[in-house]
Enzyme design. Structure first.
Site, PDB file in Angstrom:
ATOM      1  N   ASP A 166       0.885  -1.462  -0.043  1.00 24.28           N
ATOM      2  CA  ASP A 166      -0.317   0.080  -0.011  1.00 24.28           C
ATOM      3  C   ASP A 166       1.380   1.231  -0.024  1.00 24.28           C
ATOM      4  O   ASP A 166       1.780   1.125   0.021  1.00 24.28           O
ATOM      5  CB  ASP A 166      -0.987   0.511   1.235  1.00 24.28           C
ATOM      6  CG  ASP A 166      -2.181   0.173   0.894  1.00 24.28           C
ATOM      7  OD1 ASP A 166      -2.227   1.653   0.113  1.00 24.28           O
ATOM      8  OD2 ASP A 166      -3.306  -0.008   1.381  1.00 24.28           O
ATOM      9  N   ASP A 227      -9.785   2.798  -3.613  1.00 18.99           N
ATOM     10  CA  ASP A 227     -11.181   1.429  -3.018  1.00 18.99           C
ATOM     11  C   ASP A 227     -12.441   1.101  -3.757  1.00 18.99           C
ATOM     12  O   ASP A 227     -12.802   2.555  -4.020  1.00 18.99           O
ATOM     13  CB  ASP A 227     -11.150   1.566  -1.339  1.00 18.99           C
ATOM     14  CG  ASP A 227      -9.745   0.876  -0.609  1.00 18.99           C
ATOM     15  OD1 ASP A 227      -8.353   1.646  -1.380  1.00 18.99           O
ATOM     16  OD2 ASP A 227      -9.506   1.749   0.544  1.00 18.99           O
TER      17      ASP A 227
END
Length: 411
Positions: A166, A227
């Site tokens: 990430d 997301d």
């Protein structure tokens, strides 16, 4: 009481020595360990398929749950359908040793990550973990900044097969790709030493003319959007953003539209079928993000549709692995992927209308098929041959937010 995430509180029972009691313990047999030690895996070619813990569990994940997920994927048909990775997202790590080695949560993972990886391998599955390239992960756990090589060597030693990297918070390298390069170099050394390939998933790249020119050299997959949420508009938005990167994808290197929301509250069954179909025709990685331990038959029927998965895993004609948006109208879209055999074409007809059924037509000329050429049509959700058609095919009564997912071959 241990606070793993602001939305979750987990109570832990300890014995007199301060060690957590069941269900946080597991005894590993010598059979499991022996099977795991013989495990090797080469570089991937088709999009990875598996499970990621974040969408359903968030930080509320532990080794017993992970092993239960491994077991159920073996028994519920997912392993047979091609799913193999079981990936833990954020919150498994708590600190670092004095030498920089990352420390797993001793309460949630008392057996250690190598033991969990061994368990996955003993069941014929693979195991993945999460980190962030910055100083901290998105949940404030230790990130990989300035520890990339140490972490990569640790993951190699544990037997990890998949790493999600990430971005997130705190200090980081000035260049976006520095952390990825360091991991990539260390993972190449791991592969040369062990014969076991570690998939590298990074966040993110959404500019084909910029990062798209170099990212396949250092990652196997990369997120192309924010997301995804269990809302139909989010599914469509992520698919459209993923489509912009279609020319960058190739066997072994994939645009990642994010984890699957199939099985989660927010999408109707029709919308879940459309979601899965879009990810399949785009050859996006198929990482389930739901409660597989208690998954419904409807959820499993979607996730294990082998005809749809075949399109996802196909390498594409002339190695153009990602299907793409061929035609867009106000309330409908046509997505298209020519398959590797040079004979089969996959077509997805999508009804974007919020309320009305629609009859959706694909003209064969739009697919480069000569006029008058007969095509045999197979519906991948009905699992039925629909007949032979000339010049066009119309799917009748496609429901709102629904799809017809078909293949065409010369008749």
């Amino acid at each position: 009481v241990r606070y793993a995430h602001t939305d979750f509180v987990e109570c832990v029972v300890q014995n007199a020595d301060g060690l957590p009691l069941g269900p946080f313990t597991h005894t590993f047999t010598t059979v499991e360990e022996a099977a795991a030690r013989q495990y090797k895996a080469g570089p991937i070619v088709s999009p990875p398929m598996g499970f990621n813990s974040w969408n359903y569990y968030h930080c509320n994940i532990d080794e017993v749950t992970v092993m239960a997920i491994i077991d159920v994927m073996v028994s519920n048909g997912m392993k047979d359908a091609g799913y193999e990775y079981v990936n833990i997202d954020d919150c498994w790590q708590v600190a670092r040793m004095a030498n920089g080695t990352i420390i797993p949560d001793p309460v949630r993972f008392p057996s250690g990550m190598r033991a969990v990886a061994d368990y996955a391998h003993s069941k014929g599955m693979k195991f993945g973990v999460y980190t962030a390239q910055a100083q901290y992960t998105c949940q404030g756990r230790p990130g990989a900044y300035d520890y990339e090589t140490i972490d990569a060597n640790t993951y190699c030693d544990w037997g990890v097969d998949y790493l999600k990297i990430d971005q997130c918070a705190g200090s980081r390298h000035p260049q976006l790709n520095t952390s990825w390069i360091l991991f990539h170099q260390a993972f190449e050394n791991c592969y040369n030493t062990t014969g076991r390939f570690i998939v590298q998933s990074v966040e993110s790249c959404d500019q084909p003319e910029a990062c798209g020119q170099w990212i396949p050299n250092m990652a196997n997959l990369w997120r192309t959007s924010g997301d995804v949420q269990a809302v139909f508009s989010s599914i469509i938005s992520n698919a459209k953003k993923n489509n912009r990167m279609k020319d960058i994808a190739s066997p072994g290197h994939f645009n990642d539209a994010d984890m699957l929301e199939v099985g989660n509250v927010g999408l109707s069954n029709t919308e879940q079928v459309s979601h899965f179909s879009l990810w399949c025709i785009m050859s996006s990685p198929l990482l389930s993000g739901t409660d597989l331990i208690h998954a419904s038959n409807e959820t499993l029927q979607i996730l294990t549709n082998k005809e749809a998965i075949m399109v996802n895993q196909d390498l594409g004609f002339n190695a153009k692995i990602q299907g793409y948006l061929l035609k867009a109208e106000l309330f409908s879209e046509i997505w298209y992927k020519p398959l590797a055999d040079g004979k089969t074409r996959a077509v997805l007809l999508l009804n974007l209308d919020d309320a009305k059924n629609a009859s959706l037509t694909v003209n064969f000329s739009d697919l480069g098929i000569a006029q008058g050429s007969n095509q045999a049509i197979r519906d991948l959700w009905k699992h039925a041959d629909m007949g032979t058609f000339a010049d066009s095919y119309t799917a009748q009564d496609v429901p709102p937010h629904g799809v017809a997912f078909v293949t065409l071959v010369d008749a």
